[in-house]
Scaffold this motif. Sequence first.
Motif, PDB file in Angstrom:
ATOM      1  N   THR A  85       0.983  -1.161   0.062  1.00  0.00           N
ATOM      2  CA  THR A  85      -0.002   0.026  -0.059  1.00  0.00           C
ATOM      3  C   THR A  85       0.660   1.281   0.132  1.00  0.00           C
ATOM      4  O   THR A  85       0.414   2.481   0.252  1.00  0.00           O
ATOM      5  CB  THR A  85      -1.088   0.092   1.040  1.00  0.00           C
ATOM      6  N   GLY A  86       2.034   1.302  -0.101  1.00  0.00           N
ATOM      7  CA  GLY A  86       2.894   2.318  -0.336  1.00  0.00           C
ATOM      8  C   GLY A  86       3.267   2.844   0.911  1.00  0.00           C
ATOM      9  O   GLY A  86       4.014   3.809   0.895  1.00  0.00           O
ATOM     10  N   ARG A  87       3.377   2.263   2.107  1.00  0.00           N
ATOM     11  CA  ARG A  87       3.703   2.728   3.304  1.00  0.00           C
ATOM     12  C   ARG A  87       5.428   2.307   3.414  1.00  0.00           C
ATOM     13  O   ARG A  87       5.609   1.286   2.915  1.00  0.00           O
ATOM     14  CB  ARG A  87       2.994   2.086   4.609  1.00  0.00           C
ATOM     15  N   LYS A  88       6.128   3.133   4.179  1.00  0.00           N
ATOM     16  CA  LYS A  88       7.564   2.643   4.442  1.00  0.00           C
ATOM     17  C   LYS A  88       7.463   1.955   5.797  1.00  0.00           C
ATOM     18  O   LYS A  88       7.151   2.164   6.886  1.00  0.00           O
ATOM     19  CB  LYS A  88       8.202   4.111   4.690  1.00  0.00           C
ATOM     20  N   GLY A  95       3.498   6.551   7.357  1.00  0.00           N
ATOM     21  CA  GLY A  95       2.682   6.870   6.161  1.00  0.00           C
ATOM     22  C   GLY A  95       1.646   7.790   6.798  1.00  0.00           C
ATOM     23  O   GLY A  95       1.474   8.141   8.143  1.00  0.00           O
ATOM     24  N   ARG A  96       0.439   7.849   6.112  1.00  0.00           N
ATOM     25  CA  ARG A  96      -0.728   8.463   6.396  1.00  0.00           C
ATOM     26  C   ARG A  96      -1.230   7.575   7.776  1.00  0.00           C
ATOM     27  O   ARG A  96      -1.416   6.552   7.583  1.00  0.00           O
ATOM     28  CB  ARG A  96      -1.700   8.553   5.151  1.00  0.00           C
ATOM     29  N   PRO A  97      -1.657   8.235   8.760  1.00  0.00           N
ATOM     30  CA  PRO A  97      -2.086   7.557  10.031  1.00  0.00           C
ATOM     31  C   PRO A  97      -3.539   6.991   9.671  1.00  0.00           C
ATOM     32  O   PRO A  97      -3.942   6.218  10.398  1.00  0.00           O
ATOM     33  CB  PRO A  97      -2.056   8.507  11.157  1.00  0.00           C
ATOM     34  N   GLY A 152      -4.661   2.632   2.744  1.00  0.00           N
ATOM     35  CA  GLY A 152      -3.336   1.913   3.363  1.00  0.00           C
ATOM     36  C   GLY A 152      -3.130   1.430   4.618  1.00  0.00           C
ATOM     37  O   GLY A 152      -2.824   0.294   5.036  1.00  0.00           O
ATOM     38  N   MET A 153      -3.546   2.586   5.771  1.00  0.00           N
ATOM     39  CA  MET A 153      -3.380   2.207   6.996  1.00  0.00           C
ATOM     40  C   MET A 153      -4.368   0.987   7.490  1.00  0.00           C
ATOM     41  O   MET A 153      -3.963   0.065   8.089  1.00  0.00           O
ATOM     42  CB  MET A 153      -3.714   3.185   7.960  1.00  0.00           C
TER      43      MET A 153
END
Length: 246
Positions: free
Chosen positions: A73-76, A94-96, A100-101
């Motif tokens: 999902t593109g998180r690090k 990443g976004r909280p 993705g989260m």
Amino acid sequence: MTRVEDALRSVGDVVSTIWTAATSPVAVPDQTLALATAAVALAVVLVTPVWRVARHVVTIAHEGGHGVMALLTGRKLSGIRLHSDTSGLTVSSGRPRGIGMILTAAAGYTAPALIGLGAAALLEAGYAVGLLWLLVLLLALLLLQIRNWFGLWSVLVSGAALVGVSWFLDAETQTAVAATVTWFLLLGSVRPVLEMQAQRRRGRGGRSDADLLARITPLPGLAWVGIFLVVTVGCVVVGGRWILGF
């Protein structure tokens, strides 16, 4: 021929041997073997002293699921820790909030069951040995993200056991081990969900994946527990039918 060339040839021979074994179909488990391995896996899950040790395998799959989904999902992904009390921690940035989260948080409790379902499909297709080597590969990739000594030890021991079975034992024993591992991933995926809900009832589940998801989605934590149960039990039913040949 130099020593380097000798070493490269030896490595090539080993890789070729593994590839041949992994891609060569073997006999699928008959119903007697399938039921026997299911009984063994169920006993491991239900007998608490044994489960406390075997649960580390489920934790590896759980945290690996978080890690893979974070990357997808593109998180690090910053790393994974596995602890001696069978808990674990996967750290990503990443976004909280957002999809993705949500997917990353939801992947943990569902990962063992989904891996077990994939394993059941390979068993049904006759690739029991290939399944064992694939699990070894996945553990090797997971090692790259482990960030503590116990986690390193836990993954290495699991991988070494699978390598030993895959390299030294005969095809019939390898099939039995592969079936047992598959059943354990399927059946062992359900108990952690029930344990999490038991902790939530006692007021000690505030940091659980279900409660994290409740904070970032409109659904309450109990609904997420229900979703986890539907996925895990569903995988047991479908995967079990595949293994048993129904």
